[in-house]
Motif scaffolding. Structure first.
Motif, PDB file in Angstrom:
ATOM      1  N   TYR A 465     -28.703 -16.617  29.217  1.00 34.80           N
ATOM      2  CA  TYR A 465     -27.642 -16.667  30.223  1.00 34.80           C
ATOM      3  C   TYR A 465     -26.324 -16.294  29.572  1.00 34.80           C
ATOM      4  O   TYR A 465     -26.107 -16.522  28.369  1.00 34.80           O
ATOM      5  CB  TYR A 465     -27.523 -18.081  30.812  1.00 34.80           C
ATOM      6  CG  TYR A 465     -28.753 -18.546  31.551  1.00 34.80           C
ATOM      7  CD1 TYR A 465     -28.912 -18.297  32.904  1.00 34.80           C
ATOM      8  CD2 TYR A 465     -29.768 -19.240  30.876  1.00 34.80           C
ATOM      9  CE1 TYR A 465     -30.043 -18.724  33.591  1.00 34.80           C
ATOM     10  CE2 TYR A 465     -30.905 -19.672  31.553  1.00 34.80           C
ATOM     11  CZ  TYR A 465     -31.038 -19.403  32.909  1.00 34.80           C
ATOM     12  OH  TYR A 465     -32.150 -19.829  33.571  1.00 34.80           O
ATOM     13  N   GLU A 470     -24.826 -16.938  34.120  1.00 35.52           N
ATOM     14  CA  GLU A 470     -25.514 -15.912  34.900  1.00 35.52           C
ATOM     15  C   GLU A 470     -26.728 -15.431  34.102  1.00 35.52           C
ATOM     16  O   GLU A 470     -26.644 -15.247  32.887  1.00 35.52           O
ATOM     17  CB  GLU A 470     -24.570 -14.726  35.155  1.00 35.52           C
ATOM     18  CG  GLU A 470     -23.408 -15.046  36.071  1.00 35.52           C
ATOM     19  CD  GLU A 470     -23.854 -15.263  37.507  1.00 35.52           C
ATOM     20  OE1 GLU A 470     -24.909 -14.693  37.894  1.00 35.52           O
ATOM     21  OE2 GLU A 470     -23.186 -16.026  38.227  1.00 35.52           O
ATOM     22  N   THR A 521     -25.672 -27.251  36.869  1.00 41.97           N
ATOM     23  CA  THR A 521     -26.056 -26.885  38.234  1.00 41.97           C
ATOM     24  C   THR A 521     -25.730 -25.435  38.571  1.00 41.97           C
ATOM     25  O   THR A 521     -26.145 -24.942  39.630  1.00 41.97           O
ATOM     26  CB  THR A 521     -25.376 -27.816  39.244  1.00 41.97           C
ATOM     27  OG1 THR A 521     -23.972 -27.829  39.017  1.00 41.97           O
ATOM     28  CG2 THR A 521     -25.909 -29.241  39.103  1.00 41.97           C
ATOM     29  N   ALA A 522     -25.039 -24.740  37.677  1.00 42.53           N
ATOM     30  CA  ALA A 522     -24.789 -23.308  37.889  1.00 42.53           C
ATOM     31  C   ALA A 522     -25.998 -22.466  37.491  1.00 42.53           C
ATOM     32  O   ALA A 522     -26.070 -21.288  37.855  1.00 42.53           O
ATOM     33  CB  ALA A 522     -23.564 -22.860  37.096  1.00 42.53           C
ATOM     34  N   VAL A 523     -26.947 -23.041  36.741  1.00 48.17           N
ATOM     35  CA  VAL A 523     -28.170 -22.304  36.386  1.00 48.17           C
ATOM     36  C   VAL A 523     -28.942 -22.046  37.676  1.00 48.17           C
ATOM     37  O   VAL A 523     -29.327 -22.982  38.374  1.00 48.17           O
ATOM     38  CB  VAL A 523     -29.024 -23.101  35.386  1.00 48.17           C
ATOM     39  CG1 VAL A 523     -30.353 -22.408  35.137  1.00 48.17           C
ATOM     40  CG2 VAL A 523     -28.260 -23.285  34.075  1.00 48.17           C
ATOM     41  N   PRO A 524     -29.182 -20.789  38.037  1.00 49.91           N
ATOM     42  CA  PRO A 524     -29.746 -20.509  39.363  1.00 49.91           C
ATOM     43  C   PRO A 524     -31.220 -20.846  39.525  1.00 49.91           C
ATOM     44  O   PRO A 524     -31.678 -21.075  40.645  1.00 49.91           O
ATOM     45  CB  PRO A 524     -29.519 -18.992  39.530  1.00 49.91           C
ATOM     46  CG  PRO A 524     -29.417 -18.464  38.140  1.00 49.91           C
ATOM     47  CD  PRO A 524     -28.798 -19.553  37.320  1.00 49.91           C
ATOM     48  N   ASP A 525     -31.978 -20.879  38.432  1.00 51.99           N
ATOM     49  CA  ASP A 525     -33.415 -21.109  38.519  1.00 51.99           C
ATOM     50  C   ASP A 525     -33.697 -22.612  38.529  1.00 51.99           C
ATOM     51  O   ASP A 525     -33.434 -23.314  37.553  1.00 51.99           O
ATOM     52  CB  ASP A 525     -34.117 -20.443  37.338  1.00 51.99           C
ATOM     53  CG  ASP A 525     -35.626 -20.629  37.370  1.00 51.99           C
ATOM     54  OD1 ASP A 525     -36.159 -20.917  38.460  1.00 51.99           O
ATOM     55  OD2 ASP A 525     -36.263 -20.503  36.311  1.00 51.99           O
ATOM     56  N   THR A 526     -34.263 -23.109  39.619  1.00 47.67           N
ATOM     57  CA  THR A 526     -34.517 -24.540  39.753  1.00 47.67           C
ATOM     58  C   THR A 526     -35.502 -25.042  38.706  1.00 47.67           C
ATOM     59  O   THR A 526     -35.360 -26.155  38.184  1.00 47.67           O
ATOM     60  CB  THR A 526     -35.060 -24.861  41.167  1.00 47.67           C
ATOM     61  OG1 THR A 526     -34.184 -24.302  42.137  1.00 47.67           O
ATOM     62  CG2 THR A 526     -35.144 -26.361  41.387  1.00 47.67           C
ATOM     63  N   ARG A 529     -33.700 -25.572  35.503  1.00 46.11           N
ATOM     64  CA  ARG A 529     -32.896 -26.808  35.569  1.00 46.11           C
ATOM     65  C   ARG A 529     -33.793 -28.038  35.442  1.00 46.11           C
ATOM     66  O   ARG A 529     -33.405 -29.049  34.860  1.00 46.11           O
ATOM     67  CB  ARG A 529     -32.095 -26.881  36.869  1.00 46.11           C
ATOM     68  CG  ARG A 529     -31.013 -25.834  36.997  1.00 46.11           C
ATOM     69  CD  ARG A 529     -29.927 -26.219  37.996  1.00 46.11           C
ATOM     70  NE  ARG A 529     -30.429 -26.673  39.279  1.00 46.11           N
ATOM     71  CZ  ARG A 529     -30.843 -25.882  40.277  1.00 46.11           C
ATOM     72  NH1 ARG A 529     -30.829 -24.555  40.101  1.00 46.11           N
ATOM     73  NH2 ARG A 529     -31.274 -26.378  41.421  1.00 46.11           N
ATOM     74  N   GLU A 552     -25.854 -30.821  42.319  1.00 45.32           N
ATOM     75  CA  GLU A 552     -27.228 -30.366  42.155  1.00 45.32           C
ATOM     76  C   GLU A 552     -27.831 -30.015  43.520  1.00 45.32           C
ATOM     77  O   GLU A 552     -27.917 -30.858  44.413  1.00 45.32           O
ATOM     78  CB  GLU A 552     -28.071 -31.454  41.477  1.00 45.32           C
ATOM     79  CG  GLU A 552     -29.557 -31.157  41.421  1.00 45.32           C
ATOM     80  CD  GLU A 552     -29.889 -29.817  40.781  1.00 45.32           C
ATOM     81  OE1 GLU A 552     -30.512 -28.981  41.488  1.00 45.32           O
ATOM     82  OE2 GLU A 552     -29.533 -29.600  39.608  1.00 45.32           O
ATOM     83  N   SER A 554     -30.966 -29.251  44.272  1.00 45.83           N
ATOM     84  CA  SER A 554     -32.366 -29.639  44.473  1.00 45.83           C
ATOM     85  C   SER A 554     -32.491 -31.146  44.689  1.00 45.83           C
ATOM     86  O   SER A 554     -32.198 -31.929  43.775  1.00 45.83           O
ATOM     87  CB  SER A 554     -33.220 -29.239  43.263  1.00 45.83           C
ATOM     88  OG  SER A 554     -34.477 -29.885  43.300  1.00 45.83           O
TER      89      SER A 554
END
Length: 787
Positions: A465, A470, A521-526, A529, A552, A554
């Motif tokens: 990232y 991103e 929580t900015a990491v797009p892949d659940t 995370r 968060e 999720s």
């Protein structure tokens, strides 16, 4: 007396061609009749049947009445000539309320009675006389005398009114019978009669979910029909929500039982649906791996549970269509496996048979190692071998040992023949050794480098990232002895095992850790995370929760983070004086203003319900039947509010009783029990303790509710006297049975203990403590003090 490995081996060598013809009479509410006709062939000499605490007993051997030296557990069969024999054991036995035997339950909602034979390790003998071991599989024929208005469910295909055809050869611990006025939804799929069942007071909930339950059943059935060469091995497939089952579910061939918590009376969340789909897939996969082919002895219990746990999550995610199921495994289940693998009680996923010398020891290995770590190991094996070779080996194994017993060596032989890789070498480091590796991220100048502390080969996804988190790239890599230099990702944040493919601790470099802590929580892949939340929570749980929980997206990850902080920090670590401030941090993080996503709103409301000190808010929600933002209160949420209000000293017994009457169900009874025990008063604690210890027939669920209310991390002045009392009383309580012993172990004081109190536990462990309870206490000491 628990069956030993040596006894099991000797009996298996002497006996063959076993069958059971079983007749049960459950018309009396006081006790029940169990008549078993056992036919077998022996090489000669003596052997024994197991039967637990029969009230009366008549035994014939080959038509002759005998009076064996019955000791309440075993029926000796002495001086048998080589050849075929028939033994008839006619007994009266007691019902149980702890879920181990023929369990009896009366529904407070309508007064209806239900009975269920929920079996397992060393439990079949509480229902009928048998050779109670895995590798003496036998067909079982059943007839039941019951109330004519009842539905009777069992493994075999019905042949008449409460009579059932012989099963294929099954391990006797997989036998099941359940009887009562069940509400049923029946149909046929692929030529197999199927059904879902629940007690009558849950009829509306079953009808509400029936279409979804049927769809999951059919999709999973069709999926397994595609990937397994062996056809579905049984004649019918019932699934029943049964009262007071101790486990999440049980894989009885042709008739799976489920814990009723999977059929909520009102609100069913997305996480509830994912978990239920996973368990349905898990139990159905057992029809092949565990039921069609069973372990020879309990050291290979992982062959059942690790495989089924992997299949449950995989099939729910990819076939049944419940996206996010793998996320729940990473966030909810895998962290517990890492915890378990650091304790003294850790064991290999596949221990040697000598490490499981008796059935009592076997009960302790149905744990986070056999499930969570074993699941992760199977997923890593599939990733490492490739799915095609994996399934080729599995199918060869299932066909070769159909309706028989098999070992790890048998499975490895099949996988080895299907793959060019060194499967045995992989199994030696992954399955035969305890502990796990650590994958470290370091830097050479600005270039990230992956290294492995440990001995296992790993194949997993690594994702990079930008400093703004991103995505900048992703690769599936193999990591072994040599460092892996990621030169193309210089200056970037790196997350190893971002897809959760392997089982290893993650040690991030400072650049990656700082960026992810501040912007998780900015990491797009659940899924990434889900891997990261537990890693970062271990470092600074309250700070991370305060900063990241409100953002968060999720609900699964939110709920998992809240649960981990509550169970590990609040209930084990923080001194009582620090608990209120920590709860205030949690309550503030949960105090969303106008949350629009209903699933997130549910998680936040549940977190606020157990953490807030605002009695006014709790009363306002109760009076309105909804949160301030209009989320209606389901029964579980409502009882959480009542329990927290009681813990704060804001509600008296009369009001709790009014809530119980308002609820009118068994859930309401338990909610009231917990709330009464939670009140900050010496009288309330004394009453709870007496209820836990004075009733020899107390149910597992009632004991659990009392313990949950008794212990409060912020009520040390009231609960301190019960810490030594618990340690003194627990060994005697735990001798009731393995399930109750586990519940006694889970009732360990849920607050931080002093060094002196830990020493009281250590001193008790030097005496005679039942195996299951000893395991729980050792684990608590490891989690709290390191040993």
């Amino acid at each position: 007396m628990s069956l030993t490995l040596d006894e099991a081996r000797a009996r298996a060598a002497a006996l063959s061609e076993i069958s059971y013809d079983l007749a049960l009479d459950v018309t009396s509410p006081e006790d029940f009749r169990s008549r078993a006709v056992i036919r077998f062939t022996t090489t000669g000499g003596g052997t024994f049947l197991e039967l637990h605490r029969a009230g009366s007993l008549d035994v014939t051997v080959d038509g002759e009445t005998v009076t064996p030296a019955y000791d309440g557990r075993r029926i000796p069969l002495d001086d048998l000539a080589p050849g075929k024999h028939e033994v008839v054991v006619d007994a009266r036995l007691r019902y149980v309320t702890d879920g181990e035997g023929l369990h009896t339950f009366t529904d407070p909602a309508d007064g209806e009675r239900y009975v269920g034979g929920y079996l397992g390790l060393d439990i079949t003998q509480r229902l009928f006389a048998c050779f109670d071991q895995l590798d003496l599989k036998a067909p079982i024929t059943l007839s039941v005398e019951a109330d004519p208005a009842w539905t009777v469910l069992a493994n075999g295909l019905p042949t008449g009114h409460n009579t059932f055809a012989p099963t294929p050869p099954i391990a006797c611990d997989l036998f099941v019978v359940a009887a009562g006025p069940f509400h049923s939804v029946r149909w046929e799929h692929a030529g197999v009669p199927m059904g879902w069942h629940a007690r009558r007071s849950l009829a509306a909930a079953l009808d509400r979910d029936a279409a979804e339950l049927r769809r999951i059943t059919e999709v999973c059935f069709d999926h397994f029909a595609r990937i397994f060469d062996e056809p579905f091995p049984f004649d019918s497939y019932d699934q029943a929500f049964v009262p007071e089952l101790n486990w999440g579910a049980q894989e009885n061939p042709g008739c799976v039982t489920f814990n009723e918590l999977m059929l909520p009376r009102e609100r069913v969340t997305d996480d509830d649906r994912r978990r239920r789909a996973m368990v349905i897939a898990h139990e159905m996969s057992h029809m092949w791996f565990g039921d069609l082919v069973s372990p020879r002895w309990w050291e290979d219990a992982w062959l059942n549970e690790s495989f089924a746990d992997y299949m449950g999550f995989e099939v729910a995610e990819t076939a049944a269509g419940y996206a996010g199921t793998r996320v729940s495994f990473e966030a909810v289940h895998k962290p517990g496996a890492y915890d378990a693998d650091r304790r003294r009680s850790t064991h290999p996923v596949a221990p040697s048979s000598e490490e499981v010398p008796d059935v009592a020891t076997a009960t302790t290995i149905f744990d986070h190692i056999s499930y969570g770590k074993g699941n992760a190991a199977v997923r890593q094996l599939v990733t490492w071998l490739g799915e095609e070779d994996f399934l080729t080996g599995v199918n060869a194994h299932l066909t070769r040992h159909r309706f028989g017993n098999a070992t790890l060596e048998d499975l490895l032989s099949a996988l080895d023949a299907a793959s060019p890789r060194d499967v045995r070498g992989w199994a030696e480091v992954w399955l035969r050794r305890s502990g796990h590796d650590t994958i470290r991220v370091t830097r050479r100048d600005d270039v990230p480098v992956l290294t492995r502390d440990g001995v296992r080969p790993h194949r997993f996804t690594v994702t990079a990232y930008t400093p703004d988190l991103e995505p900048a790239g992703s690769r599936l890599i193999d990591l072994g002895d040599e460092p892996l230099v990621l030169a193309e990702w210089a200056g970037l944040i790196v997350v190893p095992n971002a897809g959760g493919e392997t089982f290893a601790r993650i040690d991030l470099d400072p650049l990656s850790r700082d960026a992810l802590t501040g912007g998780l929580t900015a990491v797009p892949d659940t899924l990434a995370r889900a891997v990261l939340w537990p890693v970062l929570l271990d470092a600074d749980p309250l700070r991370l929760l305060a900063r990241q929980l409100p953002r968060e997206p999720s609900p699964t990850l939110m709920a998992a983070a809240l649960t981990r902080v509550r169970d590990h920090l609040i209930r084990r670590v923080l001194p009582a004086a620090e608990v209120p401030a920590a709860l205030d941090v949690i309550a503030t993080a949960c105090a969303a203003t106008g949350e629009e996503d209903e699933q997130r709103a549910i998680v936040l409301a549940r977190g606020l319900a157990w953490s807030t000190a605002d009695s006014g808010l709790l009363r306002r929600w109760l009076a309105a039947g909804a949160t301030d933002h209009g989320l209606s209160l389901d029964p579980d949420l409502r009882w959480s509010l009542v329990r927290r209000l009681a813990e704060l000293g804001g509600v008296e017994a009369a009001e709790i009783e009014a809530e119980r009457r308002r609820d009118g169900t068994d859930g309401g009874v338990l909610g009231a029990v917990e709330a009464l025990a939670a009140r900050p008063a010496a009288e309330a604690k004394a009453a709870a303790w007496a209820a836990m210890t004075d009733d020899p027939d107390i149910s597992v669920r009632r004991f659990r509710a009392l313990a949950a209310g008794l212990w409060s991390p912020s009520q040390r002045e009231f609960v301190a006297p019960y810490i030594p009392a618990y340690v003194a009383a627990a060994p005697s309580l735990a001798r009731r049975g393995s399930a109750f012993a586990a519940e006694v172990g889970r009732a360990f004081p849920a607050l931080a203990l002093t060094d002196q109190e830990h020493d009281v536990v250590r001193a008790a462990l030097r005496d005679d403590v039942p195996t299951v309870l000893r395991r729980h206490w050792d684990d608590e000491l490891d989690d709290r003090t390191g040993g």
